[in-house]
Design a protein around this motif. Sequence first.
Motif, PDB file in Angstrom:
ATOM      1  N   TYR A 185      17.490  16.654  28.929  1.00  0.00           N
ATOM      2  CA  TYR A 185      18.500  16.060  29.826  1.00  0.00           C
ATOM      3  C   TYR A 185      17.892  15.037  30.770  1.00  0.00           C
ATOM      4  CZ  TYR A 185      17.613  18.452  34.323  1.00  0.00           C
ATOM      5  OH  TYR A 185      17.073  18.855  35.514  1.00  0.00           O
ATOM      6  N   ALA A 187       9.846   1.379  11.690  1.00  0.00           N
ATOM      7  CA  ALA A 187       8.450   0.917  11.591  1.00  0.00           C
ATOM      8  C   ALA A 187       7.711   1.403  12.833  1.00  0.00           C
ATOM      9  CB  ALA A 187       8.400  -0.610  11.530  1.00  0.00           C
ATOM     10  N   THR A 188       6.382   1.309  12.771  1.00  0.00           N
ATOM     11  CA  THR A 188       5.580   1.634  13.956  1.00  0.00           C
ATOM     12  C   THR A 188       5.344   0.357  14.750  1.00  0.00           C
ATOM     13  OG1 THR A 188       4.464   3.386  12.751  1.00  0.00           O
ATOM     14  CG2 THR A 188       3.347   2.571  14.719  1.00  0.00           C
ATOM     15  N   VAL A 193      13.399   0.509  17.728  1.00  0.00           N
ATOM     16  CA  VAL A 193      12.305   0.649  16.750  1.00  0.00           C
ATOM     17  C   VAL A 193      11.894   2.113  16.717  1.00  0.00           C
ATOM     18  CG1 VAL A 193       9.950  -0.081  16.153  1.00  0.00           C
ATOM     19  CG2 VAL A 193      11.490  -1.663  17.370  1.00  0.00           C
ATOM     20  N   SER A 194      11.799   2.687  15.521  1.00  0.00           N
ATOM     21  CA  SER A 194      11.291   4.063  15.438  1.00  0.00           C
ATOM     22  C   SER A 194      10.450   4.271  14.195  1.00  0.00           C
ATOM     23  CB  SER A 194      12.437   5.065  15.422  1.00  0.00           C
ATOM     24  OG  SER A 194      11.879   6.365  15.229  1.00  0.00           O
ATOM     25  N   GLY A 196      15.623   6.593  24.408  1.00  0.00           N
ATOM     26  CA  GLY A 196      15.884   5.254  23.878  1.00  0.00           C
ATOM     27  C   GLY A 196      17.353   5.066  23.531  1.00  0.00           C
ATOM     28  N   ASN A 202      13.571   5.998  19.172  1.00  0.00           N
ATOM     29  CA  ASN A 202      15.014   6.267  19.062  1.00  0.00           C
ATOM     30  C   ASN A 202      15.329   7.724  19.391  1.00  0.00           C
ATOM     31  OD1 ASN A 202      14.248   7.727  16.862  1.00  0.00           O
ATOM     32  ND2 ASN A 202      15.576   6.698  15.389  1.00  0.00           N
TER      33      ASN A 202
HETATM   34  C1  LIG Z   1      10.599  21.786  18.980  1.00  0.00           C
HETATM   35  C2  LIG Z   1      11.073  21.257  20.301  1.00  0.00           C
HETATM   36  C3  LIG Z   1      12.093  21.896  20.983  1.00  0.00           C
HETATM   37  C4  LIG Z   1      12.522  21.416  22.213  1.00  0.00           C
HETATM   38  N1  LIG Z   1      13.543  22.066  22.846  1.00  0.00           N
HETATM   39  C5  LIG Z   1      13.969  21.611  24.054  1.00  0.00           C
HETATM   40  C6  LIG Z   1      15.033  22.258  24.738  1.00  0.00           C
HETATM   41  O1  LIG Z   1      15.579  23.250  24.267  1.00  0.00           O
HETATM   42  N2  LIG Z   1      15.457  21.721  25.922  1.00  0.00           N
HETATM   43  C7  LIG Z   1      14.877  20.618  26.463  1.00  0.00           C
HETATM   44  O2  LIG Z   1      15.275  20.165  27.544  1.00  0.00           O
HETATM   45  N3  LIG Z   1      13.868  19.976  25.833  1.00  0.00           N
HETATM   46  C8  LIG Z   1      13.404  20.445  24.648  1.00  0.00           C
HETATM   47  N4  LIG Z   1      12.374  19.803  24.014  1.00  0.00           N
HETATM   48  C9  LIG Z   1      11.816  18.590  24.630  1.00  0.00           C
HETATM   49  C10 LIG Z   1      12.705  17.389  24.326  1.00  0.00           C
HETATM   50  O3  LIG Z   1      13.004  17.371  22.965  1.00  0.00           O
HETATM   51  C11 LIG Z   1      12.014  16.103  24.759  1.00  0.00           C
HETATM   52  O4  LIG Z   1      11.837  16.154  26.166  1.00  0.00           O
HETATM   53  C12 LIG Z   1      12.837  14.858  24.412  1.00  0.00           C
HETATM   54  O5  LIG Z   1      13.073  14.805  23.024  1.00  0.00           O
HETATM   55  C13 LIG Z   1      12.108  13.591  24.847  1.00  0.00           C
HETATM   56  O6  LIG Z   1      12.881  12.490  24.469  1.00  0.00           O
HETATM   57  P1  LIG Z   1      12.261  11.029  24.386  1.00  0.00           P
HETATM   58  O7  LIG Z   1      13.356  10.175  23.843  1.00  0.00           O
HETATM   59  O8  LIG Z   1      11.654  10.672  25.680  1.00  0.00           O
HETATM   60  O9  LIG Z   1      11.081  11.148  23.334  1.00  0.00           O
HETATM   61  P2  LIG Z   1      11.080  11.580  21.798  1.00  0.00           P
HETATM   62  O10 LIG Z   1      12.193  12.489  21.486  1.00  0.00           O
HETATM   63  O11 LIG Z   1       9.701  12.067  21.523  1.00  0.00           O
HETATM   64  O12 LIG Z   1      11.315  10.222  21.017  1.00  0.00           O
HETATM   65  C14 LIG Z   1      10.332   9.224  20.985  1.00  0.00           C
HETATM   66  C15 LIG Z   1      10.364   8.540  19.637  1.00  0.00           C
HETATM   67  O13 LIG Z   1       9.557   7.364  19.684  1.00  0.00           O
HETATM   68  C16 LIG Z   1       8.860   7.257  18.475  1.00  0.00           C
HETATM   69  N5  LIG Z   1       7.685   6.413  18.688  1.00  0.00           N
HETATM   70  C17 LIG Z   1       6.612   6.683  19.475  1.00  0.00           C
HETATM   71  N6  LIG Z   1       5.731   5.664  19.432  1.00  0.00           N
HETATM   72  C18 LIG Z   1       6.241   4.745  18.583  1.00  0.00           C
HETATM   73  C19 LIG Z   1       5.793   3.506  18.111  1.00  0.00           C
HETATM   74  N7  LIG Z   1       4.618   2.980  18.524  1.00  0.00           N
HETATM   75  N8  LIG Z   1       6.558   2.829  17.239  1.00  0.00           N
HETATM   76  C20 LIG Z   1       7.751   3.339  16.827  1.00  0.00           C
HETATM   77  N9  LIG Z   1       8.223   4.515  17.241  1.00  0.00           N
HETATM   78  C21 LIG Z   1       7.487   5.218  18.113  1.00  0.00           C
HETATM   79  C22 LIG Z   1       8.491   8.698  18.159  1.00  0.00           C
HETATM   80  O14 LIG Z   1       8.124   8.831  16.806  1.00  0.00           O
HETATM   81  C23 LIG Z   1       9.791   9.405  18.515  1.00  0.00           C
HETATM   82  O15 LIG Z   1      10.674   9.385  17.428  1.00  0.00           O
HETATM   83  C24 LIG Z   1      11.924  20.269  22.777  1.00  0.00           C
HETATM   84  C25 LIG Z   1      10.889  19.624  22.098  1.00  0.00           C
HETATM   85  C26 LIG Z   1      10.466  20.113  20.878  1.00  0.00           C
HETATM   86  C27 LIG Z   1       9.342  19.406  20.174  1.00  0.00           C
END
Ligand SMILES: Cc1cc2nc3c(=O)[nH]c(=O)nc-3n(C[C@H](O)[C@H](O)[C@H](O)COP(=O)(O)OP(=O)(O)OC[C@H]3O[C@@H](n4cnc5c(N)ncnc54)[C@H](O)[C@@H]3O)c2cc1C
Length: 432
Positions: A294, A75-76, A31-32, A12, A8
């Motif tokens: 983004y 949940a995972t 799911v998260s 997502g 989430n």
């Molecule tokens: C401290 C920090 C600061 C950042 N600052 C910036 C910034 O300033 N600018 C920028 O562009 N980017 C920044 N980033 C990067 C940016 O946050 C990420 O690129 C972005 O959040 C990725 O989004 P996502 O939805 O792909 O993944 P995520 O945000 O990682 O979300 C994935 C989710 O899926 C869940 N998940 C994974 N596997 C499972 C499973 N098997 N079952 C259930 N849930 C699961 C995870 O727990 C997580 O909650 C930063 C990252 C961090 C850590």
Amino acid sequence: MHLVIIGNGITGVSCALTVRRLSPEARITLVSEETPHHFSRTALMYVYMGHMRAQDIKPYEDWFWLENRLELVYATATALDAGRKTIHLSTGPPLTYDKLLLATGSVSRLAGWPGQHLPGVQGLYSLPDLEQMHRDTHGIRQAVVVGGGLIGIELAEMLHSRGIAVTMLVRDSRYWGSVLPPEEAALIELQLRAHHTTVHYGTELAEILPDDTGRVRAVRTTQGTELPCQWVGLATGVAPNLALARTCPTLETDRGILVDAHLQTSLPDVYAAGDCAQHRQPGADEVPIEQLWYTGRMQGETVAYTICGQPTPYQRGPWFNSAKFFQLEYQTYGRVPAEATAGEQTCYWQHPNGRHALRINYRPGQGNAVTGVNALGIRQRHDVWESWLRAGTPVQEVLAQLRRANFDPEFFRRHEPAILRTFNQQLLSKSN
Ligand SMILES: Cc1cc2nc3c(=O)[nH]c(=O)nc-3n(C[C@H](O)[C@H](O)[C@H](O)COP(=O)(O)OP(=O)(O)OC[C@H]3O[C@@H](n4cnc5c(N)ncnc54)[C@H](O)[C@@H]3O)c2cc1C
């Protein structure tokens, strides 16, 4: 259609909201394992520093999800059975899907250092990481941050805000040396010094040492120096989270989950997007794995169209990134390599106070088309730079219209003559 989304995060949630708009009848389950509700990962540091409360970094009210018929499962997802189109969960009954989006994000990358699992040693990626950091840094005096990238400097700022003395270990000979040209890196180094952060360049972590109780007491560097500390932040990058993907042998992975231009994986009706996805054929000047907020949103929105029967390839457009290094805002559009590259020229202006700088790169061999800009302490307009980069606008024309890209008219009125004088002199000397 039942769409199941694993994760989430921004990817997502962007997909879920777009599918809800395109397909009002769809059943959507998110799911998260991290948090029941979506939050802004990029704002985690402000919670630690006390600028915001944890509930302030949730962009949507808790009632929003039910109201929009978005089912949330906390949940995972433990296994993917692609043959039966089923996701198994750590708690509760399995979910069957018609379409599946894997948006599992990243995990902190650890290099296998001795002592990396000691209490008081961690990366910063998730909300539980932040809570652990909050507990483990309470009342400490010294911390070491390993890694000189964006998360490394965020950690330094967070710790500094609590009066903790910070030492950073940076492998390169300058700050973020793989990304920033030397002049920009020097301005960040001024910020680090002004905020009492000691940086050891050309230095890596060799070992983390425990005290009698098993907690971290010091690190030893590759130079053999021992640095006493009560907490260590490991900020040496992130890697795609493949834990779920690896439960399905027919899902093709490399460093990330392999996807085509439509963000489709090797399995029918299974897509991947955001930090966890690896593009099989990235476009020119594009990287196969994009780990940005983004791009996660763009990929989530794009894949929603394909999921809803309107096949749409992912096209990112010119590169963009922004960050804040303590007091100094940074924006980059297009490509500005850390080192000078053949066929490309650069114009650079810097204010004597070291708090404002502008670099514009261009290609003389292609009609002086601009290829990228770095702005520090000067806010630029995204839409203007995007149009200049897409059109390959000549640098002379960009300079003539630079005012259009500037966000702050007052700043520009004060500094425009100096910026243009410097850039025009540099253009002249390079064309001679
Ligand atoms: C401290 C920090 C600061 C950042 N600052 C910036 C910034 O300033 N600018 C920028 O562009 N980017 C920044 N980033 C990067 C940016 O946050 C990420 O690129 C972005 O959040 C990725 O989004 P996502 O939805 O792909 O993944 P995520 O945000 O990682 O979300 C994935 C989710 O899926 C869940 N998940 C994974 N596997 C499972 C499973 N098997 N079952 C259930 N849930 C699961 C995870 O727990 C997580 O909650 C930063 C990252 C961090 C850590």
